[in-house]
Scaffold this motif. Sequence first.
Motif, PDB file in Angstrom:
ATOM      1  N   THR A  14     -68.661  -2.786  46.637  1.00 25.47           N
ATOM      2  CA  THR A  14     -69.256  -3.405  45.435  1.00 25.47           C
ATOM      3  C   THR A  14     -70.538  -2.684  45.063  1.00 25.47           C
ATOM      4  O   THR A  14     -70.859  -2.513  43.892  1.00 25.47           O
ATOM      5  N   GLY A  15     -71.273  -2.253  46.077  1.00 28.63           N
ATOM      6  CA  GLY A  15     -72.502  -1.496  45.803  1.00 28.63           C
ATOM      7  C   GLY A  15     -72.208  -0.203  45.070  1.00 28.63           C
ATOM      8  O   GLY A  15     -72.929   0.192  44.137  1.00 28.63           O
ATOM      9  N   VAL A  16     -71.146   0.457  45.480  1.00 27.18           N
ATOM     10  CA  VAL A  16     -70.774   1.721  44.850  1.00 27.18           C
ATOM     11  C   VAL A  16     -70.549   1.535  43.356  1.00 27.18           C
ATOM     12  O   VAL A  16     -71.057   2.291  42.515  1.00 27.18           O
ATOM     13  N   PHE A  17     -69.807   0.479  43.032  1.00 26.11           N
ATOM     14  CA  PHE A  17     -69.525   0.262  41.602  1.00 26.11           C
ATOM     15  C   PHE A  17     -70.660  -0.445  40.887  1.00 26.11           C
ATOM     16  O   PHE A  17     -70.594  -0.685  39.695  1.00 26.11           O
ATOM     17  N   GLY A  18     -71.694  -0.805  41.625  1.00 26.00           N
ATOM     18  CA  GLY A  18     -72.871  -1.408  40.993  1.00 26.00           C
ATOM     19  C   GLY A  18     -73.918  -0.368  40.653  1.00 26.00           C
ATOM     20  O   GLY A  18     -74.924  -0.675  40.026  1.00 26.00           O
ATOM     21  N   MET A  19     -73.711   0.870  41.067  1.00 22.82           N
ATOM     22  CA  MET A  19     -74.694   1.916  40.771  1.00 22.82           C
ATOM     23  C   MET A  19     -74.684   2.232  39.276  1.00 22.82           C
ATOM     24  O   MET A  19     -73.654   2.214  38.624  1.00 22.82           O
TER      25      MET A  19
ATOM     26  N   THR B 208     -76.409   2.721  47.818  1.00 26.12           N
ATOM     27  CA  THR B 208     -75.857   2.138  46.581  1.00 26.12           C
ATOM     28  C   THR B 208     -76.880   1.238  45.914  1.00 26.12           C
ATOM     29  O   THR B 208     -76.980   1.183  44.697  1.00 26.12           O
TER      30      THR B 208
ATOM     31  N   PHE C  30     -79.369   3.285  43.803  1.00 27.16           N
ATOM     32  CA  PHE C  30     -78.881   3.677  42.475  1.00 27.16           C
ATOM     33  C   PHE C  30     -78.464   2.482  41.634  1.00 27.16           C
ATOM     34  O   PHE C  30     -78.060   2.637  40.497  1.00 27.16           O
TER      35      PHE C  30
ATOM     36  N   GLY D  83     -71.614  -7.900  40.414  1.00 31.26           N
ATOM     37  CA  GLY D  83     -72.655  -6.946  40.028  1.00 31.26           C
ATOM     38  C   GLY D  83     -72.085  -5.573  39.706  1.00 31.26           C
ATOM     39  O   GLY D  83     -72.806  -4.676  39.298  1.00 31.26           O
ATOM     40  N   MET D  84     -70.772  -5.420  39.909  1.00 30.96           N
ATOM     41  CA  MET D  84     -70.164  -4.121  39.602  1.00 30.96           C
ATOM     42  C   MET D  84     -70.146  -3.909  38.093  1.00 30.96           C
ATOM     43  O   MET D  84     -69.969  -4.842  37.329  1.00 30.96           O
ATOM     44  N   ASN D  85     -70.317  -2.635  37.723  1.00 31.48           N
ATOM     45  CA  ASN D  85     -70.497  -2.332  36.310  1.00 31.48           C
ATOM     46  C   ASN D  85     -69.198  -2.052  35.562  1.00 31.48           C
ATOM     47  O   ASN D  85     -69.162  -1.208  34.678  1.00 31.48           O
TER      48      ASN D  85
ATOM     49  N   PHE E  63     -72.610   1.316  57.775  1.00 31.06           N
ATOM     50  CA  PHE E  63     -72.599   0.763  56.422  1.00 31.06           C
ATOM     51  C   PHE E  63     -73.965   0.339  55.900  1.00 31.06           C
ATOM     52  O   PHE E  63     -74.170   0.263  54.692  1.00 31.06           O
TER      53      PHE E  63
ATOM     54  N   PRO F 279     -67.988  -3.239  54.863  1.00 32.75           N
ATOM     55  CA  PRO F 279     -67.334  -2.228  54.015  1.00 32.75           C
ATOM     56  C   PRO F 279     -67.101  -2.738  52.600  1.00 32.75           C
ATOM     57  O   PRO F 279     -67.292  -2.006  51.615  1.00 32.75           O
ATOM     58  N   LEU F 280     -66.723  -4.009  52.485  1.00 32.34           N
ATOM     59  CA  LEU F 280     -66.432  -4.548  51.153  1.00 32.34           C
ATOM     60  C   LEU F 280     -67.698  -4.568  50.293  1.00 32.34           C
ATOM     61  O   LEU F 280     -67.693  -4.179  49.133  1.00 32.34           O
ATOM     62  N   THR F 281     -68.782  -5.037  50.912  1.00 32.53           N
ATOM     63  CA  THR F 281     -70.030  -5.086  50.169  1.00 32.53           C
ATOM     64  C   THR F 281     -70.479  -3.680  49.761  1.00 32.53           C
ATOM     65  O   THR F 281     -71.020  -3.460  48.674  1.00 32.53           O
ATOM     66  N   PHE F 282     -70.198  -2.740  50.653  1.00 31.79           N
ATOM     67  CA  PHE F 282     -70.516  -1.356  50.312  1.00 31.79           C
ATOM     68  C   PHE F 282     -69.765  -0.917  49.057  1.00 31.79           C
ATOM     69  O   PHE F 282     -70.332  -0.298  48.140  1.00 31.79           O
TER      70      PHE F 282
END
Lengths: 354, 354, 354, 354, 354
Positions: free
Chosen positions: E311-316, A311, A314, D315-317, A304, E306-309
């Motif tokens: 949030t990162g995905v949707f923060g791109m 992430t 981006f 921080g999610m968009n 991870f 995994p959870l933080t990951f």
Amino acid sequence: MARMLKGRSARLGMPPGSLVYVGERSPRRPRITVMDYDASRFDETVLAEPRECAGRRDTAAVTWINVDALAYPGTVEEIGTALGFHPLMQEDILNSDQRTKTEDHGEHVFVALKMLSWPDARETFEIEQLSLVLGQRYVISFQERAGDFFDPLRDRIRQNAGRIRRLGPDYLAYCLLDVTIDHYFIVLERLGERIEAVEDAVMTRPRVETLHDIHALKRQLLLMRKSVWPAREMIGSLRNRHTPLVSPAVQPFLRDLQDHVEQVIEGVATYQALLTDTLATYLSSQSNRTNTIMKVLAVFSAVFMPLTFVTGVFGMNFRRVPLIDWEWGFVATVGSMALLGALLAAFFIQKRWL
Amino acid sequence: MARMLKGRSARLGMPPGSLVYVGERSPRRPRITVMDYDASRFDETVLAEPRECAGRRDTAAVTWINVDALAYPGTVEEIGTALGFHPLMQEDILNSDQRTKTEDHGEHVFVALKMLSWPDARETFEIEQLSLVLGQRYVISFQERAGDFFDPLRDRIRQNAGRIRRLGPDYLAYCLLDVTIDHYFIVLERLGERIEAVEDAVMTRPRVETLHDIHALKRQLLLMRKSVWPAREMIGSLRNRHTPLVSPAVQPFLRDLQDHVEQVIEGVATYQALLTDTLATYLSSQSNRTNTIMKVLAVFSAVFMPLTFVTGVFGMNFRRVPLIDWEWGFVATVGSMALLGALLAAFFIQKRWL
Amino acid sequence: MARMLKGRSARLGMPPGSLVYVGERSPRRPRITVMDYDASRFDETVLAEPRECAGRRDTAAVTWINVDALAYPGTVEEIGTALGFHPLMQEDILNSDQRTKTEDHGEHVFVALKMLSWPDARETFEIEQLSLVLGQRYVISFQERAGDFFDPLRDRIRQNAGRIRRLGPDYLAYCLLDVTIDHYFIVLERLGERIEAVEDAVMTRPRVETLHDIHALKRQLLLMRKSVWPAREMIGSLRNRHTPLVSPAVQPFLRDLQDHVEQVIEGVATYQALLTDTLATYLSSQSNRTNTIMKVLAVFSAVFMPLTFVTGVFGMNFRRVPLIDWEWGFVATVGSMALLGALLAAFFIQKRWL
Amino acid sequence: MARMLKGRSARLGMPPGSLVYVGERSPRRPRITVMDYDASRFDETVLAEPRECAGRRDTAAVTWINVDALAYPGTVEEIGTALGFHPLMQEDILNSDQRTKTEDHGEHVFVALKMLSWPDARETFEIEQLSLVLGQRYVISFQERAGDFFDPLRDRIRQNAGRIRRLGPDYLAYCLLDVTIDHYFIVLERLGERIEAVEDAVMTRPRVETLHDIHALKRQLLLMRKSVWPAREMIGSLRNRHTPLVSPAVQPFLRDLQDHVEQVIEGVATYQALLTDTLATYLSSQSNRTNTIMKVLAVFSAVFMPLTFVTGVFGMNFRRVPLIDWEWGFVATVGSMALLGALLAAFFIQKRWL
Amino acid sequence: MARMLKGRSARLGMPPGSLVYVGERSPRRPRITVMDYDASRFDETVLAEPRECAGRRDTAAVTWINVDALAYPGTVEEIGTALGFHPLMQEDILNSDQRTKTEDHGEHVFVALKMLSWPDARETFEIEQLSLVLGQRYVISFQERAGDFFDPLRDRIRQNAGRIRRLGPDYLAYCLLDVTIDHYFIVLERLGERIEAVEDAVMTRPRVETLHDIHALKRQLLLMRKSVWPAREMIGSLRNRHTPLVSPAVQPFLRDLQDHVEQVIEGVATYQALLTDTLATYLSSQSNRTNTIMKVLAVFSAVFMPLTFVTGVFGMNFRRVPLIDWEWGFVATVGSMALLGALLAAFFIQKRWL
């Protein structure tokens, strides 16, 4: 374990042979039972006064005087004085920490050893002091506490079972030792069951309690060894003394007894070695578990951390970031990340970390 | 291991010499085979009744009576009574936990020892009690269970192979001991193979099962040592007794036997030391693996934590962030991060963490 | 190590004294060399047939018959029959697992011991069985394999160097033992060099291979100890037998030999203790490395986790976030983070974690 | 440690009694000093040639010949030939690896032992071979190297201090042994100081160097034990030989010497046990430190991971995220996070992880 | 521990028998008390001058001279010269590192042993040297320091309590030994209490201090063992010497004393074994704690990474991200994350990591 020496300091500075009971005081008066018997005759009484012992000593072929509850003050001294025991011997009878030994006093032989018993409700076995004095026509036994240890033996005398009524006080003394040492086997057997339980626990589901159990069992074996070990020498010196008080007919029985003690000692040594191995195995399995946990941690981190970093890349607010405006950018990126994750996972599976 | 003492408590409080079989009961009647032989003559029969033993004892130069299945009640007592054995000796024959020993009873010598065998399908070896009584013209052997242990020896007698038919019962007794001790080597050899397998496993692919195997092998060696160790003393006392029952011609064979026992004992000791070393090596290799895992974890963390921090910095929503509006900002930042990551990785490679 | 007992099972059930070679079979016929010598005379021949030994035994002051390649079937039996050896002794000669020992057979003395040699290309030393028979005027030596072990001794006989030609077969036997035991020192010296290399490796650059090396060296020392240990007793019993076959003039040499064996045994014990210490040191240094790695990991985590959290805080998409619209917000925040990071790093440096 | 056996291989295959110096060669010629004295007379000379020894041996009541620098070739052989020493004894004198021992050769007694000294600048003590030959009226001492070991003794002879001039060569030999064994105490004392330093280091500030120090000290104790251990037996056999060369007046001094050696051996054993304990303590403290580091790591992770996750959530968009548009959203969220962090920290403080 | 050998180097090179006090110097003059007594008479004086001892030695049936504060220079020499002691014996009296022993000098017997005492305020016990000289009609005792060790014994003499006044100097010497050895029990009892405290601490709340306590107790047991161990041999040789100075009446008392020493030695050995077990248990519990901490760390990482990951995905900052514009996107995503978190937590709970 601390009991091992409790109360010793009480004797400090007193003249040798001072009769101080080293152990817990008892409020109960001792019960002095006398059994007189020969092949044809049998008589059983309870003495009211300790000093009556002297008169009963030589009344029959064999006289067995049993005294319990030593902690009651004065009794041992009265009996000792009545029967002419050496002061140091009286001190030894009273000393519940007395080391197992045999002493030949010419007209009688003194034997001290440990009685081990394991009351059902208890967590561990109990240790009690047994002192025997073997004379020409009598045996006197001193037990620290009252108990039913010798009841089967009493029944055999009462019912004239076996050869006991036909043989002398030396055979009686042997029987007392035999019963005592048979109890060593009982205690060892119980310890063996617990050791087996602990071994199973270590193999299948090691827990912190297992560790405490191993420690407690090691302590008990140490204590048992300390009690049993000198019995080998004690019986050996009883056999080799060539005292006329032990007849040749009883010698094979003592040899047999020595075999039994050897067997107990070997059993204790084997169990000690087994527990040491079990502790080593426990430690190794702990270290195995640490490794398993570490692997989980390392794998999660290794999978991870790179993905989260991507992430983050981006997620940076630069005005011009490649792919960002491309319609399939998100899908392509997430797909690449999935692929990267799968590759990392595959790598760790191949390294047997998962 | 708990078997070591099972059933002992059953005897508690009984008169010494009480004939209680300590072991599992058997529903099978014992088979009593008699072989009478001398250099020229040979005769083999099966006795229907235990008490017939008495009549067969002195019929030929050498009479070998073999009794198995001791667990069947009453047999040993019948034979013992017929042949005039001491009650304690009868008790020893019945006691499957009997310690290995020699006892000189004048007109016969009693020998107790352990038979070890490893049936092919089993996980571990089995222990059986063997009792021998060597008289002027006979040997009586008591086996705990029925088995084909002594079949090769029977064939040698039947076929008059070697010198067995020309020599007396002392040589026969030696042959019985020799076969028994040769089996110790077989068991030791098998343990050796397993130990070697475990050693290989520790070196190449240590797993949790390896640990359990080491523990099991240590137990087996402990048990074997306990069985074999007293045999040294047993044969030694057989040699040094100077009983007329053992002729000078058989002495060199006993010396040879003692050599074999020494060798088994040394082999067990060597294997014990080897297993202890193997366990230590296993533990060390566990700790090596922990280090390897830790390094992977530490490297991933050390590389990606700073990088992720940098992405976080440029992901903050401040209105004025340097570089953000610069056309090459993203490329420069990601390039710098790649450089930083490469430097960190190079650092860890140089420290041999990767 | 498994070799220790290989092939033993082949003998199972055979009559004692059965001549089965326990070891690898050899396709090569044994070479039987005979050296006859006294102070003035010297003769060296090779025998074509084993049975010729008998005729050569008493032809000169001293006759040395050397037989190698025992694995070739039948040879030992032929020689043994020709020279009248006890069957058990023949069996001992053939048994390559024979324990080191001395046996006095009256007209000759039998000595069995181990030859250790370390061929240059090998990873470990080799063990070979050496059997000596010392008679009134002859020495017969049986080597398991052919080799040049005793060549320097042969040269000394040929060149009449030292006192060997002036003394009897007892001195020759001593010389054979002396050469054999001198090789123990060679092997010990080589092990010593490897142990030293391993010690250095543990101190400077411990690796997984080091662990395997330690384990292998421990095995070799165990095996060496097993081979050498009984030699002390063997020479002792040779000295104390007072056999007329060993003359008083040779006694001081045997005493010297015993000193050498003691020294080898002490050396092995010292090396064993040293390796045990080295393993403990290796383990400790492993644990040191774990700590070092953990510290790096902990420091990176402790420094970057709070900082990354801060970037996360300012990366949240709330409409109203303090500082965000301030012109120097980013600089102030990043500056604060740098300060925080520096403080944490300083803290860990002060705690000596970095 | 490797020195233990260096050079042994040089002797391989040579006749027993070959005079090969096992040790480093010396370019220096040996210095042979002779002291002749009795109660009234005293004379001291240096011999030019080794063979002059023979003439000086019996010139006074006591003659002490000291030879050093054995590595110079030929000297020992010349002296040995001049004085008629057994070739094996000459070999023993030259062998710097000679085991400590006593040999009674009738007209003289040979004693070999180790001299330990610790030059101030050195990291460890040095071992040197000392050989003594005690005759009717002389003592000859062979030292491996030149040195001032015996200077105080020489001064006592010169100044006629104590009883040395009044007693015979046996007392002189005792004095030489006494000085040598007194040096054992010095070395032990120095080791004791270092062990104490290491113990303190383990308790207060364990480091990697500490581990190396423990290992080095264990090696030194092993080496010392190996040197000192046989001295017990050596003096014992000197006392029990009842050689007329040792007079009854000197016996109490030897008894005293044996006490000293016992004390050194006990000291070494105690230090060994102490170092083993110290190593175990070091390991435990390492494991303690690991735990401390782990706790810091775990606490940081446990506190900041959830918090960082929360920042990630906000921080999610997503277009519609609760709270985001609320004026106090940021403050409430950061406040909640602070509370969560505080709760987690409190939890770990309560569990004593901080 | 270092005290063990302090000051030894001061003696180096001095003639044997040189009277150098090995220990700390004392500014205090020794106090020499004399007690003359027989069954009817009693007299107690303090001597002004050491040399007066000679005159007092034979004035009564029993004379007890006690000398303390040995560190004051000259005293022992004066007394020794006055009473004709062997110089080596004088040296032994002065040497506070003297090994426990018995020496029979014909007209007197010399006994050296250790006095152990534990002053209340101290952290550990103290060791003092006690020397006894038993003559025909006197006992002289030398204590290293002044103290009240023997006050109860003095009271018994003064008050004519017990049998002391009726018996000779051999019984007095026995009493002095008895008091000394009774103090061994006191010290052992105190150590036992501390060991029990440490055991409890390891079981309930192991800390770094516990480790230091275990180490300190192991040191104290080592030191005690070193002091007590030779007392067994000392009393044994006192019993077996058959010196006429020890009367048959005192022999049973000495036998009793030997029993006591055996008991102390066994107690020390048992405590040593117990502490070794306790240390192993401590180490195991450390490793348990490591595992517990690791699990917490691993669980937090495994749940939040995994959870933080996600949030990162949707923060791109991609232009087109699925779900982002959906009204319930946030709720669905956070809900899924909560579900994932719960599943992971459940998984770890099921694996017993939480």
